[in-house]
Design a protein around this motif. Structure first.
Motif, PDB file in Angstrom:
ATOM      1  N   ARG A   8      43.253  44.537  47.359  1.00 33.33           N
ATOM      2  CA  ARG A   8      43.274  43.086  46.807  1.00 33.33           C
ATOM      3  C   ARG A   8      44.151  42.528  47.951  1.00 33.33           C
ATOM      4  O   ARG A   8      45.223  42.506  48.476  1.00 33.33           O
ATOM      5  CB  ARG A   8      43.728  42.836  45.488  1.00 33.33           C
ATOM      6  N   ALA A   9      43.620  41.039  48.436  1.00 32.93           N
ATOM      7  CA  ALA A   9      44.323  40.533  49.261  1.00 32.93           C
ATOM      8  C   ALA A   9      44.988  39.303  48.660  1.00 32.93           C
ATOM      9  O   ALA A   9      44.400  38.625  47.668  1.00 32.93           O
ATOM     10  CB  ALA A   9      43.272  39.673  50.309  1.00 32.93           C
ATOM     11  N   TYR A  10      46.266  38.853  49.237  1.00 35.76           N
ATOM     12  CA  TYR A  10      47.191  37.739  48.874  1.00 35.76           C
ATOM     13  C   TYR A  10      47.680  37.089  49.793  1.00 35.76           C
ATOM     14  O   TYR A  10      48.345  37.792  50.628  1.00 35.76           O
ATOM     15  CB  TYR A  10      48.038  38.353  47.710  1.00 35.76           C
ATOM     16  N   SER A  11      47.558  35.665  49.767  1.00 39.01           N
ATOM     17  CA  SER A  11      47.980  34.783  50.824  1.00 39.01           C
ATOM     18  C   SER A  11      49.572  34.590  50.590  1.00 39.01           C
ATOM     19  O   SER A  11      49.974  34.592  49.444  1.00 39.01           O
ATOM     20  CB  SER A  11      47.576  33.600  50.726  1.00 39.01           C
TER      21      SER A  11
ATOM     22  N   VAL B   9      51.347  34.392  45.081  1.00 34.73           N
ATOM     23  CA  VAL B   9      51.349  33.519  44.069  1.00 34.73           C
ATOM     24  C   VAL B   9      49.740  33.865  43.678  1.00 34.73           C
ATOM     25  O   VAL B   9      48.755  33.692  44.574  1.00 34.73           O
ATOM     26  CB  VAL B   9      51.365  32.427  44.409  1.00 34.73           C
ATOM     27  N   PHE B  10      49.320  34.139  42.332  1.00 31.43           N
ATOM     28  CA  PHE B  10      48.025  34.631  41.977  1.00 31.43           C
ATOM     29  C   PHE B  10      47.713  34.250  40.558  1.00 31.43           C
ATOM     30  O   PHE B  10      48.683  34.037  39.381  1.00 31.43           O
ATOM     31  CB  PHE B  10      47.789  36.138  42.177  1.00 31.43           C
ATOM     32  N   ASP B  11      46.526  33.914  40.390  1.00 32.70           N
ATOM     33  CA  ASP B  11      46.030  33.500  38.922  1.00 32.70           C
ATOM     34  C   ASP B  11      45.519  34.646  38.058  1.00 32.70           C
ATOM     35  O   ASP B  11      45.199  35.748  38.717  1.00 32.70           O
ATOM     36  CB  ASP B  11      45.160  32.541  38.824  1.00 32.70           C
TER      37      ASP B  11
ATOM     38  N   VAL C  33      43.166  36.343  36.595  1.00 39.00           N
ATOM     39  CA  VAL C  33      41.355  36.127  36.432  1.00 39.00           C
ATOM     40  C   VAL C  33      41.032  37.180  34.986  1.00 39.00           C
ATOM     41  O   VAL C  33      41.523  37.961  34.923  1.00 39.00           O
ATOM     42  CB  VAL C  33      40.904  36.915  37.651  1.00 39.00           C
TER      43      VAL C  33
ATOM     44  N   GLY D  14      40.039  40.491  35.016  1.00 39.80           N
ATOM     45  CA  GLY D  14      40.417  41.061  36.674  1.00 39.80           C
ATOM     46  C   GLY D  14      41.142  42.092  36.744  1.00 39.80           C
ATOM     47  O   GLY D  14      42.269  41.811  36.265  1.00 39.80           O
TER      48      GLY D  14
ATOM     49  N   GLY E  22      42.638  43.635  39.236  1.00 41.40           N
ATOM     50  CA  GLY E  22      43.771  43.504  40.271  1.00 41.40           C
ATOM     51  C   GLY E  22      44.726  42.574  39.586  1.00 41.40           C
ATOM     52  O   GLY E  22      45.966  43.065  39.684  1.00 41.40           O
ATOM     53  N   SER E  23      44.451  41.135  39.132  1.00 42.85           N
ATOM     54  CA  SER E  23      45.329  40.401  38.974  1.00 42.85           C
ATOM     55  C   SER E  23      46.056  40.931  37.693  1.00 42.85           C
ATOM     56  O   SER E  23      47.211  40.429  37.447  1.00 42.85           O
ATOM     57  CB  SER E  23      44.894  39.022  38.824  1.00 42.85           C
TER      58      SER E  23
ATOM     59  N   THR F 298      44.328  28.498  43.123  1.00 42.53           N
ATOM     60  CA  THR F 298      45.277  29.319  44.053  1.00 42.53           C
ATOM     61  C   THR F 298      44.706  29.153  45.338  1.00 42.53           C
ATOM     62  O   THR F 298      45.595  29.742  46.181  1.00 42.53           O
ATOM     63  CB  THR F 298      45.245  30.765  43.178  1.00 42.53           C
TER      64      THR F 298
ATOM     65  N   TYR G  16      38.168  33.584  48.887  1.00 37.98           N
ATOM     66  CA  TYR G  16      38.707  34.660  48.020  1.00 37.98           C
ATOM     67  C   TYR G  16      37.946  35.740  47.521  1.00 37.98           C
ATOM     68  O   TYR G  16      38.460  36.557  46.667  1.00 37.98           O
ATOM     69  CB  TYR G  16      39.383  33.680  47.079  1.00 37.98           C
TER      70      TYR G  16
END
Ligand SMILES: Cc1cc2nc3c(=O)[nH]c(=O)nc-3n(C[C@H](O)[C@H](O)[C@H](O)COP(=O)(O)OP(=O)(O)OC[C@H]3O[C@@H](n4cnc5c(N)ncnc54)[C@H](O)[C@@H]3O)c2cc1C
Length: 234
Positions: A54-57, A71-73, A75, A78, A80-81, A119, A233
């Motif tokens: 999973r990618a995160y900026s 920083v992530f919401d 889901v 989801g 991964g989150s 996000t 995303y």
């Protein structure tokens, strides 16, 4: 050369909104040098065939201590989150990077138009922090769409940035609806900002259902596809 995959320790966890969480992590082997807008790939030990990538900026520009702010919401359902929401300080993650071309243009000869959904703001916030820290915040507008006012990310910080820099205009929007509703409301805001004005550099970030129709709108009104920078995303 392939980027090193390395463990990183979770240093801190902060809830930014009811459904958005920040993790600060410290890579254990090698420092990350990255440009604002880039992302890391997490290799999570879950899913039918681990690892799950999973990618995160990055939400903060590079820091002297070398930590990364993600920083992530959350889901709904989801995988991964949900896993990331279960982490605690001291836990480890495997990551590699940096990756990505969603970065600030080399020459800032046009005004910047940032447009994000939820996000999707994360890489844009990183770019704005870099610009503000360099002392030159060019003429720029940010349209930041969130599902509700209490889900606006970095709202106080962005209000303060706009108060300090007259060249920066912050336009937060709350829309909770289908992709079509959200895109429709965003286009209504965009039209008067773009009609009859010199071309800007648009930077769009968020899920495909948001980014792609907005890019299509921009190409309809005369932008070349290559003039529109996007991060999607999903
Ligand atoms: C280059 C890149 C950078 C990214 N940066 C970030 C980031 O900084 N913060 C962040 O929260 N996510 C980011 N993402 C998305 C992230 O990689 C995951 O896709 C997201 O966390 C959902 O993963 P999941 O396993 O929980 O959900 P999945 O089980 O994979 O379900 C995803 C579904 O949820 C919906 N959805 C709702 N919110 C999101 C969301 N934020 N991202 C993706 N899908 C969503 C999508 O429509 C999709 O159908 C980025 C993705 C890419 C490709």
């Amino acid at each position: 050369m392939a980027e090193l995959t390395q463990p990183a320790t979770v240093l801190s966890i902060t809830d930014l909104t009811p459904h958005v969480r920040q993790l600060v992590v410290l890579p254990k082997i090698q420092r990350f040098l990255f440009q604002p807008g880039q992302w890391v790939s997490l290799q999570l030990p879950i899913g039918a065939k681990p690892p799950l990538n999973r990618a995160y900026s990055m939400a903060e520009p590079p820091s002297p201590a070398g930590q990364l702010t993600l920083v992530f919401d959350r889901v709904p359902d989801g995988i991964g989150s949900s896993y990331l929401y279960g982490l605690k300080p001291g836990d480890e993650l495997l990551l590699s990077g940096p990756y990505g071309n969603f970065v600030l243009p080399r020459s800032l000869d046009r005004d910047l138009l940032f447009i994000s959904r939820y996000t999707g703001l994360v890489p844009i916030r990183c770019m704005l922090k870099r610009l503000a820290a360099s002392g030159v915040l060019p003429q720029s507008i940010l349209i930041a769409v969130g599902p509700a006012e209490n889900e606006w990310l970095y709202h106080d910080e962005l209000l303060a940035l706009a108060a300090r820099h007259p060249s920066f205009r912050y336009m937060p929007v709350a829309v909770n609806g289908t992709d079509q509703d959200v895109v429709g409301d965003t286009v209504k805001l965009l039209r008067p900002l773009l009609t009859g004005r010199p071309k800007v550099t648009p930077l769009l970030s968020g899920v495909k259902g948001f980014v792609r129709p907005l890019r299509a709108y921009l190409t309809e009104i005369g932008y070349d596809r290559k003039e529109v920078k996007t991060e999607t995303y999903n």
